[in-house]
Write an enzyme that holds these catalytic residues in place. Structure first.
Site, PDB file in Angstrom:
ATOM      1  N   LYS A 489      -2.166 -24.204   4.130  1.00  0.00           N
ATOM      2  CA  LYS A 489      -2.841 -23.667   5.129  1.00  0.00           C
ATOM      3  C   LYS A 489      -3.156 -22.325   4.851  1.00  0.00           C
ATOM      4  CE  LYS A 489       1.143 -21.926   7.855  1.00  0.00           C
ATOM      5  NZ  LYS A 489       1.633 -22.182   9.065  1.00  0.00           N
ATOM      6  N   ARG A 587       6.668 -22.148  20.901  1.00  0.00           N
ATOM      7  CA  ARG A 587       5.202 -22.000  20.705  1.00  0.00           C
ATOM      8  C   ARG A 587       4.505 -23.128  20.832  1.00  0.00           C
ATOM      9  NH1 ARG A 587       3.815 -20.110  14.610  1.00  0.00           N
ATOM     10  NH2 ARG A 587       4.111 -22.255  14.162  1.00  0.00           N
ATOM     11  N   TYR A 715     -13.099   9.825   3.956  1.00  0.00           N
ATOM     12  CA  TYR A 715     -13.609  10.117   5.504  1.00  0.00           C
ATOM     13  C   TYR A 715     -12.545  10.797   6.330  1.00  0.00           C
ATOM     14  CZ  TYR A 715     -17.057   6.377   5.049  1.00  0.00           C
ATOM     15  OH  TYR A 715     -18.378   5.388   4.774  1.00  0.00           O
ATOM     16  N   MET A 764     -14.031   0.878   3.235  1.00  0.00           N
ATOM     17  CA  MET A 764     -14.447  -0.453   3.281  1.00  0.00           C
ATOM     18  C   MET A 764     -14.383  -1.128   2.056  1.00  0.00           C
ATOM     19  SD  MET A 764     -17.641  -2.561   4.882  1.00  0.00           S
ATOM     20  CE  MET A 764     -17.388  -2.087   6.781  1.00  0.00           C
TER      21      MET A 764
END
Length: 820
Positions: A489, A587, A715, A764
């Site tokens: 998965k 769950r 940034y 990014m």
């Protein structure tokens, strides 16, 4: 010297075994041990070898593939089930194979160079092949075939057209080298680096060295570095030749890095003469391997200046097949740097393993034919291609064109690589798995570039050998008859989809598990036929799941009713489902008290059958919760026993996840589920398993900048250096899966063997590194994750778990799968 030809009767006599022969005069050319890799079945002799999976289980598969000659244990096969076969009976089939190899080796009087050590064996072998080829026609071990099985298969290649053999030998525990020595009987021995590989099999490094040196018991010359041999160890062999980077050997070498950082200058002294050599390698391992080759050539009589001239022309050795995404929906297997019969066979087996496309294609260059009969060589090549599922052959080289009539498939031929490159647009190469296999002189790397999809420069490399190794580590922990389900998965924990599933299918795991139906559908479309369980199916996907024979996890009564309602009313019965019970994870899953109500629902219809019942352990890797885990196992056992009695039939029971496989063997039941451990990350902090790193994430430097004290970086102006310095901008950011939490010095990457911290916020698409004091240039490689920077290390730095690190790597990051 003519080639030795063996009949089945000859082999029965050689290995001194009983036999039942229908056709004693049947000729044997190839030795087979894996029913998935049968070549020239008519002339193959199949050895049913012991191991994690007993080879006798695959006699039937080999028979269906056309094999009619077998070596088996007499009690292990009912030979009356098979018609027209030759049977050789041996209690130890591996020993019989080694006896045959021992006999075959004795038929040839030319020298045999044997190489052993911890590291560097394969590189030394391949470089010696380059260095000695002008004088010798060499037979050598394929890839890294150096085990109890690999050595006899390597020796079987020896024939009268060769005049030198180079054989690798590796051992992992005490007592293995004697059998290899009896087979190889080397005339010349090379001991490479002695490191920590396979330490678990030996009490000490000294013991490991002594065991490896047993290979050279009767050798004439031994080449070695004395720093790897304890002074108390007696080195066998009649003559010794020593080398060392430093003083204290016959060949003494000093090495210094050139100012440009891309070459080493080697200064050597031998017999009071000095030599200088510049080589295009800058890592310690390559320098050691190169000097080892240099020493061997001196030991067998080459003139020093001839060696200097050849060594400086050495080419890097690529020992891996790379699987990459291609243009036009192709998959590319790149093996474009070497080409001989043995490596071609290995590459063809890897091609056959791929199921993602219905068409398979080979782009092949001429093979080296020095000292060989050209027609005989290409007849062998044509025979090898048969049975490998090839639909198309594109040949490059005049020899292939001259032998075109031998190949029975769709073919095109070109005299040069340049001609093929010019014609690629006209060839309509699409929707295929393509093996690119060429000798280095043909420059097939240009074909690979032309057919490979050019994507993001940041690359995640997945080592399929390591993944297969980890799979076998966990298989070795399983009790007799326990099945294995593997979790693929989340894009196989970030590593890929069909690429991983193909390997698992090839290795005959029992089940695959995905999270969502679309993952399972993609695997079905890529040729995966194994049973696939979908953990979070969703009612809106039930019809597609039925169409693609995907098996749902059922965890509630509403889901059970919904799935039954989607099954066709006619021609549908006993559709497999997998029941989940909640034993404490809280769950998903039925409650243990639901057993009676669940039984009533299940017995009301014939449309479904319970294939398995399972539960999820909440904390099996944490010792302080062991009592809780044991209670989960008890509840599961009670629930499944009640369900079995009520249904009146047996189903597969499984609760053990990766950590429980090793920590709770009593929880293995009928099947276990292997997850992150497959990818080299241990889920059990209390037991050290010999897992190998599977993934390596690398990127490159885009730009290097000099920054003055007080300047800010990135940034929000969060990045600062302590003084004047240098930063390197690299091509990875949070959109690639490199979390913003790694910013401002939390994250570190590896450049030229040195750890360097991040500077400023992670962007990014890129981030900045402090490389002050390191000579770096644009385009240089940067390691983000790998053996030296493991997923566990990265996870610890930002307070998360390795699962998140692996599954966060973006789909836009290029994946390259390699097999060594």
């Amino acid at each position: 010297m003519s080639n030795k030809i063996y009949t089945v009767q000859d082999i029965a006599t050689i290995v001194a075994v009983a036999s039942e022969l229908i056709d004693p005069s049947a000729i044997v050319y190839t030795l087979a041990y894996d029913s998935r890799k049968i070549t020239d079945a008519k002339h193959a002799l199949f050895f049913a070898l012991p191991g994690r999976r007993d080879g006798h289980q695959y006699v039937q598969e080999a028979y269906r593939a056309g094999v009619r000659n077998f070596v088996v244990r007499p009690e292990a096969v009912n030979i009356t089930d098979y018609l027209n076969c030759n049977w050789l009976f041996a209690q130890d089939t591996l020993h019989a194979l080694q006896q045959l190899a021992t006999y075959h080796r004795k038929q040839f009087a030319y020298p045999v160079i044997a190489i052993t050590g911890s590291n560097g064996k394969t590189i030394v072998k391949e470089w010696l092949y380059q260095l000695l080829s002008p004088e010798y026609h060499i037979v050598r071990s394929p890839k890294s075939y150096n085990s109890q099985l690999g050595v006899p298969l390597s020796l079987w290649q020896m024939d009268g057209q060769h005049n030198l053999a180079i054989i690798e030998a590796g051992i992992s525990k005490v007592g293995e080298m004697e059998a290899i020595e009896r087979m190889v009987k080397p005339t010349i021995g090379i001991l490479t680096n002695i490191g920590h590989a396979h330490d678990d099999g030996f009490a000490s490094t000294k013991e490991k060295t002594i065991e490896k040196l047993k290979l050279f018991k009767d050798a004439d010359k031994i080449v070695y570095n004395p720093i790897y041999v304890d002074s108390a160890i007696e080195v066998p062999g009649r003559h010794h030749f020593t080398w060392r980077i430093g003083k204290g050997a016959q060949l003494e070498v000093t090495a210094s890095l050139k100012e440009n950082g891309s070459q080493y200058v080697l200064e050597a002294t031998y017999l009071q003469q000095s030599y200088v050599l510049t080589v295009p390698f800058v890592d310690k391992a390559s320098i050691e391997n190169l000097v080892c080759c240099w020493a061997l050539m001196l030991a067998i009589g080459y003139e020093a200046m001839v060696i200097v001239d050849r060594v400086k022309r050495l080419l890097p050795v690529s020992m891996r097949l790379e699987l990459k995404k291609g243009i036009n929906n192709n998959s590319i297997i790149d093996d474009s740097y070497s080409n001989d019969l043995s490596s071609l066979l290995i590459a063809l087996d890897f091609l056959k393993q791929q199921q993602q496309h219905s068409r398979k294609m080979l782009i092949l260059s001429d093979l080296p034919t020095v000292g060989q009969n050209q027609t005989a060589l290409y007849t062998k090549v044509a025979s090898m291609l048969e049975g490998k599922g090839l639909d198309r052959l594109i040949g490059v080289g005049k020899h292939l064109r001259q032998n075109a009539a031998l190949f029975r498939m769709d073919t095109q031929f070109f005299d040069t690589t340049e001609q093929l490159l010019t014609n690629i647009p006209k060839l309509e190469i699409r929707d295929s798995t393509i093996l690119i296999k060429g000798s280095r002189v043909f420059g097939f790397e240009n074909i690979s570039k032309a057919l490979t999809l050019q994507t993001h420069e940041t690359t995640l490399e997945i080592n399929l050998n390591a993944l297969e190794h980890n799979l076998n580590v966990y298989k070795s922990l399983l009790q007799q008859g326990t099945k294995l389900m593997v979790m693929v998965k989340a894009f196989s924990y970030g590593s890929g989809s069909f690429e991983i599933a193909n390997l698992l299918q090839f290795n005959k795991v029992d089940y695959l598990t995905v999270a969502y139906a679309d993952e399972g559908i993609a695997l079905r479309k890529s040729g995966i036929t194994l049973p696939i369980v979908v953990m979070s199916p969703g009612e809106d996907t039930f019809e597609q799941m039925i169409e693609y024979r995907l098996e749902p996890e059922i965890y509630s009564f509403s889901e059970l009713e919904a799935f039954i309602s989607k099954l066709p009313s006619e021609k549908m019965e006993a559709y497999p489902i997998h029941i989940k019970v909640d034993t404490g994870m809280h769950r998903l899953g039925f409650e243990p008290d639901d057993v009676d109500r669940l039984l009533a629902k299940l017995k009301r219809t014939d449309k479904i059958v319970v294939k398995s019942v399972f539960s999820h352990l909440a904390a099996s890797g944490i010792r302080e919760h062991d009592n809780f885990t044991s209670e989960q196992i008890r509840l599961f056992d009670v629930f499944t026993q009640d369900l079995t009695r009520g249904l009146g039939y047996h189903f597969i029971r499984h609760i053990a996840n990766t950590s429980a496989i090793s920590r709770f063997p009593q929880a293995q039941f009928d099947m276990v589920r292997l997850g992150i451990g497959l990818y080299g990350v241990s889920a059990d902090e209390y037991r050290s398993l010999p897992l190998q790193s599977v993934t390596r994430l690398r990127t490159g430097i885009t730009q290097v900048k000099y920054i003055k004290a007080g300047d800010t970086v990135g940034y929000n102006r969060n990045g600062r250096l302590s003084g004047d310095g240098t930063i390197a901008t690299v091509k990875i950011g949070y959109a690639d899966g490199y979390s913003r939490r790694f910013g401002n010095g939390v994250g570190k990457m590896l450049i030229k063997g040195m750890l360097v911290p991040t500077v400023g916020d992670i962007c990014m698409d890129m981030c900045m590194l402090d490389v002050t004091g390191i000579d770096v240039r644009e385009g240089e490689e940067v390691l983000v994750m790998g053996e030296e920077l493991s997923p566990e290390t990265l996870a610890k730095a930002i307070g998360t778990i390795p699962y998140e690190i692996l599954t966060s790597i973006s789909q836009r990051v290029r994946r390259v799968y390699y097999f060594e």
